[in-house]
Enzyme design. Sequence first.
Site, short mmCIF file in Angstrom:
data_model
loop_
_atom_site.label_atom_id
_atom_site.label_comp_id
_atom_site.label_asym_id
_atom_site.label_seq_id
_atom_site.Cartn_x
_atom_site.Cartn_y
_atom_site.Cartn_z
N ASN A 47 -3.02 -1.25 13.37
CA ASN A 47 -2.76 -0.71 12.03
C ASN A 47 -2.11 -1.81 11.20
OD1 ASN A 47 -2.88 1.62 10.23
ND2 ASN A 47 -0.66 1.62 10.32
N LYS A 48 -1.78 -1.49 9.98
CA LYS A 48 -1.23 -2.49 9.06
C LYS A 48 -0.03 -3.20 9.66
CE LYS A 48 -2.86 -3.22 6.04
NZ LYS A 48 -3.91 -4.25 5.85
N GLN A 72 0.82 -1.22 0.00
CA GLN A 72 0.00 0.00 0.00
C GLN A 72 0.85 1.27 0.00
OE1 GLN A 72 -0.46 -2.64 2.07
NE2 GLN A 72 -2.57 -2.81 2.76
N ASP A 129 -6.80 1.23 12.23
CA ASP A 129 -8.04 0.57 11.87
C ASP A 129 -8.94 0.36 13.08
OD1 ASP A 129 -7.97 -0.67 8.83
OD2 ASP A 129 -5.99 -0.27 9.66
#
Length: 347
Positions: free
Chosen positions: A247-248, A196, A237
């Site tokens: 988060n990621k 991403q 998130d």
Amino acid sequence: MTDHIQFSPEQDALVLLDQRILPCREEYFVCKHNSDTIYALQTMVVRGAPAIGVTAAYGCYLAAGEVDGADSGWKAKLEGLLKDLEDARPTAVNLRWAVELMRKAWKALPELSLAQLRAKWLEMAKEIHAQDIEINKAMGRYGAELIDDGDTVMTHCNAGALATAGYGTALGVIRGAWEQGKKIQVIANETRPFLQGARLTAYELAKDDIPVKVACDNACALLMQRGMVQKVVVGADRIAANGDAANKIGTYGVALLAKHFGIPFYVAAPASTFDLDTPTGAGIPIEDRTPKEVTHVGEHQITPDNVGVFNYAFDVTPSELIAGIVTERGVIRAPYVENIRRIIGGE
């Protein structure tokens, strides 16, 4: 950038920029049914917590179009579709937040016909869509004050316009600083396995002419050691009641390195990303995605056959590693339990 999520009255459909094939091609995915929306969420046609929430809001309207208001059982059937939608992805709390908003509006007005409910939900979805952009701009203004002229800011994953209705959370902070005239640069971690950062963050910033370089995820320690990073800003998130932030995958490692090198690590997220019913990050479910995202780059296989992989999509950064959480209501700092309860919970 706000045209990546559009409602088309002509098609009576949600139209999404397909983020799976950026930056090489710009193509759109059309959602007309609940199954389309769920597919778009699960395959990451659209991703990023706020964008997932906006998509889910429109998804409720589309789901309501699949039931027959003349059928005495339409309410139960619609509730089943809503349940399928809110279960599409487990970690981003904005999905359930948006569906629950629609559900509460429905329960508050049980006398509405199906046609009236659809009209109400479409109006609400459009409001959520517009409000998210304004929320992000407010975060950008608060967060910009944390960035100094000349800073190089590292970010992980994509928390920009593409992850929201527009402007962005972490990239909203960066955009806010840039719009204040601060000469900053950005390091976008590539963010394996879905890339991403390399594909989406770099794409957005290059469009805005904000200086950006992509770094391999495993270069973070070297870059920090050499003094090439002054701030870290990431999205989230889900944020637990104590400030632990999901988060990621890889974000936790970046936060640990930032702590070691004395670099402030900030999280930017709207109030809707806070889950006050989850006391700590230990209660946040972590999505385990398809192995193919790790075993392949596109359609090219890079691992041997019959070798297992780990593909956890998120990790949780403990609140003690977070210097501040940027929201549309201001910057929240430790003690997090008390201040989150006061600023987000209204206590």
